[in-house]
Design an enzyme around this catalytic site. Structure first.
Site, PDB file in Angstrom:
ATOM      1  N   LYS A 198       0.927  -1.341  -5.394  1.00  0.00           N
ATOM      2  CA  LYS A 198       1.164  -0.414  -4.287  1.00  0.00           C
ATOM      3  C   LYS A 198       2.617   0.042  -4.314  1.00  0.00           C
ATOM      4  O   LYS A 198       3.515  -0.743  -4.649  1.00  0.00           O
ATOM      5  CB  LYS A 198       0.840  -1.153  -2.975  1.00  0.00           C
ATOM      6  CG  LYS A 198       0.962  -0.316  -1.713  1.00  0.00           C
ATOM      7  CD  LYS A 198       0.645  -1.184  -0.494  1.00  0.00           C
ATOM      8  CE  LYS A 198       0.725  -0.419   0.803  1.00  0.00           C
ATOM      9  NZ  LYS A 198       0.439  -1.286   1.970  1.00  0.00           N
TER      10      LYS A 198
ATOM     11  N   SER B  71      -3.105   0.578   4.910  1.00  0.00           N
ATOM     12  CA  SER B  71      -2.290   1.481   4.139  1.00  0.00           C
ATOM     13  C   SER B  71      -2.430   1.320   2.610  1.00  0.00           C
ATOM     14  O   SER B  71      -2.070   2.226   1.876  1.00  0.00           O
ATOM     15  CB  SER B  71      -0.831   1.290   4.521  1.00  0.00           C
ATOM     16  OG  SER B  71      -0.402  -0.011   4.206  1.00  0.00           O
TER      17      SER B  71
ATOM     18  N   SER C 176      -3.639  -3.995   6.243  1.00  0.00           N
ATOM     19  CA  SER C 176      -3.505  -2.984   5.186  1.00  0.00           C
ATOM     20  C   SER C 176      -4.058  -3.371   3.815  1.00  0.00           C
ATOM     21  O   SER C 176      -4.177  -2.515   2.944  1.00  0.00           O
ATOM     22  CB  SER C 176      -2.042  -2.573   5.032  1.00  0.00           C
ATOM     23  OG  SER C 176      -1.678  -1.723   6.084  1.00  0.00           O
TER      24      SER C 176
END
Lengths: 95, 474
Positions: B75, B150, B174
């Site tokens: 990420k 996210s 997330s």
């Protein structure tokens, strides 16, 4: 809670965050909705509850204070948008 | 080639029935083919191919590490030396990391291959991946829908077979919420289990790094490698790391709690409810004891979470000043203007809102009314949660109240988006480990997740339970 534009301007100054006039309007209406929603917490009596400030149960961890200098000056300055050989550069601060 | 678990894949590498370079090539082809999903912000193609050759050599020599050949995407909030890092934001335009996050270094040290960095909500603030400066990522099960957030792109990368596993971060769900929306496994460990060195800070008393994988076994293995003490993070737990990868199937019987009110709440989609109830019946049939719990304070989780995370975020994001790195305005006459305009131009809408609310919450007049109040409620909820765990081994729930929603569907009402995290946020508020595993699909083929909440630093027990009840469709 009603949050007027003056308050939004004050907060945006504190946060050093410039907002456009339409963003200030939007922020003012979002603030009112979100703060009202957050005010739900006042339904709970917490007068005898200590604030939870640390999620971590452990004690402080020390390590030997040995200088490692892992980031060279060049590496430290590498990402700066404006710099010279030794320093980060900013607009003139003193008249 | 169908990938089931890393252990099985590893066997095929060591038996030479699979060549690592072919595997990397296949992933690179898949990434190219599915570019429309908007998963990778940058792909390290040549490096991944070069690493494949080096690691293949190690396999041949018998000196390969524990993750030899596992292809991992990270990420865009995790630092990887000499590689780009932007946290999905314009304010970090052009930024390159000068060091590598501890969690990522440990994967590399065990011969994993980092294939690229993945899109996400700006500074990990969001539940749909729509808040990225690089545009939304699409759900592979239905491209008109969000992947969650996210770590949305990190979940899609596993779902669409663009890498073996992803490393995301979980501040209020997330990792688990997108894993639920994408039909993959997402693990959030106990707070402080994994070093946060090299993780772009959002809310420091909540942030956790966590893996997104095809199966529980891989999540356990990755946790084992990444967890543990670290000279670079004085807040990381010193508790020894369990051998999570040694979990095995067992017929151990547990007492399992669930929140009855939450299962009967209006906001819960009927198919999610049905699949969760079906799972509960399966658990009873397996001999576990199910206990309904009453948790009227559940509704205070989200306001508590948002007060504290916005406050922490406003403080953490003060570092983006336009001076030391990232975007710098071209329109500043004074230093103060430089700060204000750089930040005004660089941050996106959601991040600005959270910085503003956080600054308000921490301002002298409102600090006690909001910030201290939320810290007190956080303790109340922690105590109540600990009391539940005196009666039960785990608490289960759906991962999300609905399956993945349509792109743009929740952009207008801020609180509606918050509700997507209603079940996941509990673990972060109290610092406990939690995992989302796939639990079937709706009639429209949308994945539904099942969440397990465990007790502090007892990840092994939770992972073993998850292993016992996971069902994998290939």
């Amino acid at each position: 809670m009603n949050i007027d534009i003056e308050t939004i301007k004050k907060i945006s100054h504190l946060a050093r965050l410039e907002l456009k006039p339409e963003e200030e309007q939007q922020m003012s209406s979002d603030f009112a909705k979100i703060l009202d929603w957050m005010d739900q917490l006042n339904e709970l009596d917490t007068s005898n509850v200590e604030p939870l400030m640390h999620m971590h149960q452990g004690v402080n961890v020390f390590r030997k204070d040995i200088a490692k200098n892992e980031l060279t000056k060049a590496e430290g300055l590498f990402n700066a948008p404006q710099k010279n050989e030794d320093y980060f550069m900013v607009p003139k601060v003193k008249e | 080639m169908t990938y089931k678990t890393y252990i099985e894949f590893r066997k095929s590498l060591f038996e030479k029935t699979t060549l690592l370079v072919d595997v990397v090539k296949e992933f690179l082809q898949n990434i190219e083919k599915h570019k429309d999903l908007n998963v990778f912000l940058e792909v390290y193609s040549q490096e991944a191919l070069d690493q494949a050759v080096i690691i293949q050599e190690k396999i041949n020599l018998g000196s390969a590490g524990k993750l030899a050949g596992m292809v991992i995407g990270i990420k865009d909030v995790l630092a990887y030396k000499n590689h780009g890092l932007q946290s999905g934001s314009n304010i970090l335009e052009g930024f390159k990391s000068q060091f590598t996050a501890t969690a990522i270094q440990r994967l590399i040290d065990e011969d994993a291959i980092i294939i690229g960095r993945q899109n996400c909500d700006e500074f990990a603030m969001g539940s749909s991946n729509e808040n990225s400066a690089f545009g939304p990522t699409l759900n592979f099960a239905d491209k008109t829908r969000v992947p969650g957030g996210s770590s949305g792109a990190s979940a899609v990368a596993v779902q669409a077979n663009l890498c073996h596993a992803s490393i995301g971060s979980d501040t209020g769900g997330s990792v688990r919420q997108p894993a639920g929306f994408c039909g993959v496994v997402g693990l959030k460990p106990s707070y402080s289990r994994i070093s946060r060195w090299g993780l772009a800070a959002y809310a420091s008393s909540f942030d956790c790094i966590g893996p997104i994988t095809h199966c529980v076994e891989d999540a356990a293995l990755l946790l084992e490698i990444m967890a543990g003490n670290d000279d670079y993070d004085s807040t990381v737990s010193q508790i020894p790391v369990d051998s999570y990868s040694e979990i095995s199937k067992s017929d151990k019987k547990y007492t399992i709690g669930y929140f009855e009110d939450a299962l009967n709440s209006e906001g819960l989609a009927s198919e999610v409810k049905d699949l969760t109830q079906k799972k509960i019946e399966e658990l009873i049939a397996l001999g576990h004891t199910l206990v309904p719990l009453s948790f009227p304070r559940m509704k205070y989780l989200l306001p508590t979470y948002y007060i504290l995370t916005m406050a922490e975020a406003s403080s953490n994001l003060a570092r983006y000043d336009g001076i030391r790195y990232g975007l710098r305005t071209k329109n500043a006459g004074s230093l103060e203007e430089l700060y204000k305009k750089s930040r005004g131009e660089g941050f996106g809408k959601e991040v600005k809102k959270r910085i503003m609310l956080g600054t308000f919450i921490l301002s002298a007049d409102y600090y006690d009314a909001y910030y201290t109040k939320a810290q007190r409620v956080r303790r109340l909820i922690q105590e109540e949660t600990n009391a539940f765990f005196k009666q039960v081994d785990f608490i289960i729930s759906p991962t999300t109240p609905t399956p993945a929603f349509k792109i743009g569907a929740k952009s207008d009402n801020p609180m509606e988006m918050f509700l997507a995290d209603i079940f996941t946020v509990h673990a972060n508020v109290v610092g406990l480990p939690s995992i989302s595993i796939p639990n079937g699909e709706t009639v429209d083929g949308l994945p539904v997740g099942f969440q397990i909440l465990g007790t502090e630093f007892e990840e092994k027990k939770m992972l073993e339970f998850a292993l016992n009840i996971q069902k994998i469709d290939f």
